[in-house]
Enzyme design. Sequence first.
Site, PDB file in Angstrom:
ATOM      1  N   CYS A   1      -6.317 -45.768  13.224  1.00 53.62           N
ATOM      2  CA  CYS A   1      -7.637 -46.255  13.408  1.00 53.62           C
ATOM      3  C   CYS A   1      -7.419 -47.706  12.571  1.00 53.62           C
ATOM      4  O   CYS A   1      -7.732 -47.663  11.402  1.00 53.62           O
ATOM      5  CB  CYS A   1      -8.634 -45.377  12.926  1.00 53.62           C
TER       6      CYS A   1
ATOM      7  N   CYS B   1     -12.747 -51.565  18.569  1.00 62.91           N
ATOM      8  CA  CYS B   1     -11.554 -50.649  18.265  1.00 62.91           C
ATOM      9  C   CYS B   1     -10.559 -51.744  17.803  1.00 62.91           C
ATOM     10  O   CYS B   1     -10.093 -52.439  18.500  1.00 62.91           O
ATOM     11  CB  CYS B   1     -11.377 -50.192  19.367  1.00 62.91           C
TER      12      CYS B   1
END
Length: 407
Positions: free
Chosen positions: A97, A349
């Site tokens: 992530c 993201c």
Amino acid sequence: MMVGVSVGGRLDKGAVVRFVKGHGTGNDFVILPDPDGVLALTPETVAALCDRRFGIGADGVLRVVRTAKHPHAVDLAGEAEWFMDYWNADGSIAEMCGNGVRVFARFLAAEALVEGATFPIATRAGVVQATVTPDAVSVVLPLPRVGAGSTATIGGLTFTGTSVDVGNPHLVCALPSGMSLGDLDLTSAPAYDPAAFPTGVNVEFVVPGATEAATFGHIAVDRRPGPDHGHIAVDSPPADGPDRGHIAVDSPPADGPDRGHIAVDSPPTDGPARGHIAMDALPADRREQGHIAVDSPPPTQPDRGHIAVDRRGGEFGHIAVDKRPVPVGVDAHVAMRVYERGSGETLSCGSGAIAVAAVALRDAGKQTGVVAVDLPGGRLTVAFDGETCVFTGPAVLVATGETLPTT
Ligand SMILES: N[C@@H](CCC[C@H](N)C(=O)O)C(=O)O
């Protein structure tokens, strides 16, 4: 809030767990400090924590655990003291992530759990190097691997894309000309080829060569299927005075009872830097009237204004208008939206931005360079030197608290 947390492998209903809330360009996380790895998180617990109505609310959970204390990371204990145990909002686990690791680094530095401004962090995709400054956090990662083509389908439209491995899987789809990011309905997951992405995929939709707000800003009103779409009418100059415009939204159609409107005063009535939008949520003869006040520019981001009305989960879409300036000194500039595996549409993201940047640089015929990526939550940059990529953006801690024990 009432969230049960498993402690030491059993559900301890008396557990009170400290958490910190943070975000990177609006990609938000519940951070759980757990240095000794005693919290036995479950998918259910993570989903409860991330629930925006019944929990704290987040796109994911970052458990902060010593590398030596987590079975997924113990082999990396010689390289990094801390392991980012990342979970998506639905309770699934992901390898990487990008925004999460920047927020994780911010947390380690803020809590003085690391020495110096540059330090390693272990992830399921390997060890990355983070550098923390007051305004931003940068992370050095391996070059993403640009792979084969594939497709994603949403709203009856099929988009051609490029698969990219950033440690986690991505599919970068360019929008056809004439289509803008605001045209996409990302309230449901895009369909993809499960043979190409057996563990699922994060899908990025991209407008290449984006310039200022013209290609990134969007207004989407009423995505309900069927004939009852509203409309936006802008009078310029306005009908009732020299400084006044209005946008009228009929939904359902004009001959029905539920008619609302948005009125925009310009210049604003209450100060030189402030405008407002007044919205009648119900017909004019009923009492429920709301409004949205917009500071322009906002106090914390001098070059950015936005209006965001997000009713995801219901029937309405959202309005987002970015006034970010065109970046200077970059080799490519793209705008994107993303549907994340395990979290749905997010405002940002990081690994998706890296995937998009890699494809943009390839399409520009370059192997090195800097790419600016605009997302609904802000701007990220990715610099490629041929051997690694440096991913940079803001990372902010916003709150701390404790979960309450379940009853
Ligand atoms: N949903 C992703 C993991 C999270 C990505 C993140 N938001 C980022 O900033 O990279 C996945 O399941 O791979």
